[in-house]
Design a protein around this motif. Structure first.
Motif, PDB file in Angstrom:
ATOM      1  N   GLN A   1      33.242  34.667  46.685  1.00  0.00           N
ATOM      2  CA  GLN A   1      32.124  33.791  47.020  1.00  0.00           C
ATOM      3  C   GLN A   1      32.318  32.390  46.434  1.00  0.00           C
ATOM      4  OE1 GLN A   1      28.590  35.899  45.719  1.00  0.00           O
ATOM      5  NE2 GLN A   1      28.704  37.363  47.400  1.00  0.00           N
ATOM      6  N   HIS A   2      33.533  32.113  45.970  1.00  0.00           N
ATOM      7  CA  HIS A   2      33.919  30.794  45.469  1.00  0.00           C
ATOM      8  C   HIS A   2      33.203  30.407  44.178  1.00  0.00           C
ATOM      9  CE1 HIS A   2      35.851  30.345  49.354  1.00  0.00           C
ATOM     10  NE2 HIS A   2      34.698  30.579  49.946  1.00  0.00           N
ATOM     11  N   VAL A   3      32.744  31.389  43.411  1.00  0.00           N
ATOM     12  CA  VAL A   3      32.147  31.112  42.102  1.00  0.00           C
ATOM     13  C   VAL A   3      33.287  31.077  41.089  1.00  0.00           C
ATOM     14  CG1 VAL A   3      30.571  31.931  40.313  1.00  0.00           C
ATOM     15  CG2 VAL A   3      29.963  32.193  42.731  1.00  0.00           C
ATOM     16  N   ASN A   4      33.541  29.917  40.517  1.00  0.00           N
ATOM     17  CA  ASN A   4      34.750  29.711  39.718  1.00  0.00           C
ATOM     18  C   ASN A   4      34.471  29.485  38.236  1.00  0.00           C
ATOM     19  OD1 ASN A   4      36.551  29.927  41.943  1.00  0.00           O
ATOM     20  ND2 ASN A   4      35.960  27.871  42.568  1.00  0.00           N
ATOM     21  N   ILE A   5      33.450  30.124  37.712  1.00  0.00           N
ATOM     22  CA  ILE A   5      33.141  30.005  36.290  1.00  0.00           C
ATOM     23  C   ILE A   5      34.267  30.644  35.476  1.00  0.00           C
ATOM     24  CG2 ILE A   5      31.465  30.581  34.483  1.00  0.00           C
ATOM     25  CD1 ILE A   5      29.400  30.966  36.804  1.00  0.00           C
ATOM     26  N   PRO A   6      34.801  29.959  34.444  1.00  0.00           N
ATOM     27  CA  PRO A   6      35.847  30.554  33.609  1.00  0.00           C
ATOM     28  C   PRO A   6      35.413  31.912  33.055  1.00  0.00           C
ATOM     29  CG  PRO A   6      35.611  28.230  33.096  1.00  0.00           C
ATOM     30  CD  PRO A   6      34.479  28.575  34.032  1.00  0.00           C
ATOM     31  N   THR A   7      36.323  32.894  33.094  1.00  0.00           N
ATOM     32  CA  THR A   7      35.976  34.273  32.759  1.00  0.00           C
ATOM     33  C   THR A   7      37.034  34.908  31.862  1.00  0.00           C
ATOM     34  OG1 THR A   7      34.860  34.509  34.898  1.00  0.00           O
ATOM     35  CG2 THR A   7      35.390  36.542  33.707  1.00  0.00           C
ATOM     36  N   VAL A   8      36.556  35.633  30.838  1.00  0.00           N
ATOM     37  CA  VAL A   8      37.426  36.394  29.948  1.00  0.00           C
ATOM     38  C   VAL A   8      37.041  37.865  30.046  1.00  0.00           C
ATOM     39  CG1 VAL A   8      38.210  36.773  27.571  1.00  0.00           C
ATOM     40  CG2 VAL A   8      37.575  34.450  28.337  1.00  0.00           C
ATOM     41  N   PHE A   9      38.021  38.725  30.284  1.00  0.00           N
ATOM     42  CA  PHE A   9      37.774  40.159  30.199  1.00  0.00           C
ATOM     43  C   PHE A   9      37.907  40.590  28.745  1.00  0.00           C
ATOM     44  CE2 PHE A   9      39.027  40.486  34.811  1.00  0.00           C
ATOM     45  CZ  PHE A   9      37.799  40.997  35.242  1.00  0.00           C
ATOM     46  N   ILE A  10      36.907  41.332  28.251  1.00  0.00           N
ATOM     47  CA  ILE A  10      36.969  41.940  26.918  1.00  0.00           C
ATOM     48  C   ILE A  10      36.837  43.443  27.139  1.00  0.00           C
ATOM     49  CG2 ILE A  10      36.184  39.968  25.553  1.00  0.00           C
ATOM     50  CD1 ILE A  10      33.338  41.080  25.720  1.00  0.00           C
ATOM     51  N   THR A  11      37.949  44.177  27.024  1.00  0.00           N
ATOM     52  CA  THR A  11      37.948  45.555  27.489  1.00  0.00           C
ATOM     53  C   THR A  11      38.951  46.410  26.724  1.00  0.00           C
ATOM     54  OG1 THR A  11      38.385  46.953  29.420  1.00  0.00           O
ATOM     55  CG2 THR A  11      39.576  44.865  29.288  1.00  0.00           C
ATOM     56  N   SER A  12      38.708  47.709  26.730  1.00  0.00           N
ATOM     57  CA  SER A  12      39.640  48.653  26.112  1.00  0.00           C
ATOM     58  C   SER A  12      40.780  49.023  27.062  1.00  0.00           C
ATOM     59  CB  SER A  12      38.895  49.928  25.693  1.00  0.00           C
ATOM     60  OG  SER A  12      38.240  50.516  26.803  1.00  0.00           O
TER      61      SER A  12
END
Length: 218
Positions: free
Chosen positions: A69-80
């Motif tokens: 949907q062209h939402v380009n907010i910077p994103t970090v995955f924090i996951t096991s």
């Protein structure tokens, strides 16, 4: 700076929220993917922290939906999830960083600081060219030492173009990142905003790429 935290572990969510708040960030918490999606569609965020294994819509699927949907907010995955295929998938979906649990809070700070710098997320003065800049504290455009008060949308559109100066921005991308759900503008409305911005910064500041979108010339 406003952060969306998607984490279904209540204790970890509280720890992260308290820590990030102490660093001066405003944090909005979600415990499932559907709630996170609703918040993203109705609020503006500068950064998103996503766990992957969360209820309803997992973090991977949520980021794919947002990027589609062209939402380009910077994103970090924090996951096991820490095997190579998961990490590869995260970056292929469009994440900006991938932090494996368990992690030290100092490492999280370092990752966030890096994204803040490369995306200019907390700069009070956003340089346009040698004669003009955006003042984020006052929502004004300063050009040739003269202050121009901008509407909220005018400011956000110029800001988005500056942050994405190296690419062509489509109509859909601009709308998805500036207008919240339920306030979708017509093409005529968008053209009016572009026309007004050109009166502030010059007719050649924004180039229309026919059938594709817009490119900023800075």
């Amino acid at each position: 700076m406003k952060i969306l935290l998607l984490e279904d572990d209540v204790i970890l969510s509280e720890i992260l929220t308290e820590h990030l708040s102490e660093q001066g960030y405003k944090v909005s918490c979600s415990y499932d993917g559907e709630d996170a999606y609703d918040k993203i569609m109705n609020e503006r965020f500068d950064l998103m922290l996503f766990d992957v294994n969360v209820p309803y819509v997992n973090g991977f699927d949520l980021l794919k939906l947002l990027r589609d949907q062209h939402v380009n907010i910077p994103t970090v995955f924090i996951t096991s999830l820490d095997n190579a295929l998961d990490i590869k998938r995260g970056f292929e979906l469009g994440c900006d960083d991938y932090l494996k649990k368990p992690f030290d809070l100092m490492e999280l700070d370092a990752r966030i600081d890096h994204l803040v710098k490369i995306h200019n997320l907390n700069m009070s003065k956003m340089i346009i060219d040698e004669n003009s800049y955006l003042d984020r504290s006052s929502h004004e455009l300063v050009k040739d030492s003269k202050k121009i008060k901008l509407s909220k949308k005018e400011f956000e559109i110029i800001e988005y173009f500056i942050l994405h100066r190296d690419k062509i921005v489509s109509h859909d991308e601009l709308i998805a990142n500036i207008w919240i759900d339920g306030e979708i503008p017509t093409n005529a409305t968008l053209r009016t905003y572009i026309k007004k911005i050109r009166t502030y910064l010059g007719s050649d500041f924004i180039t229309t790429v026919k059938g594709v979108g817009y490119r900023v010339n800075i």
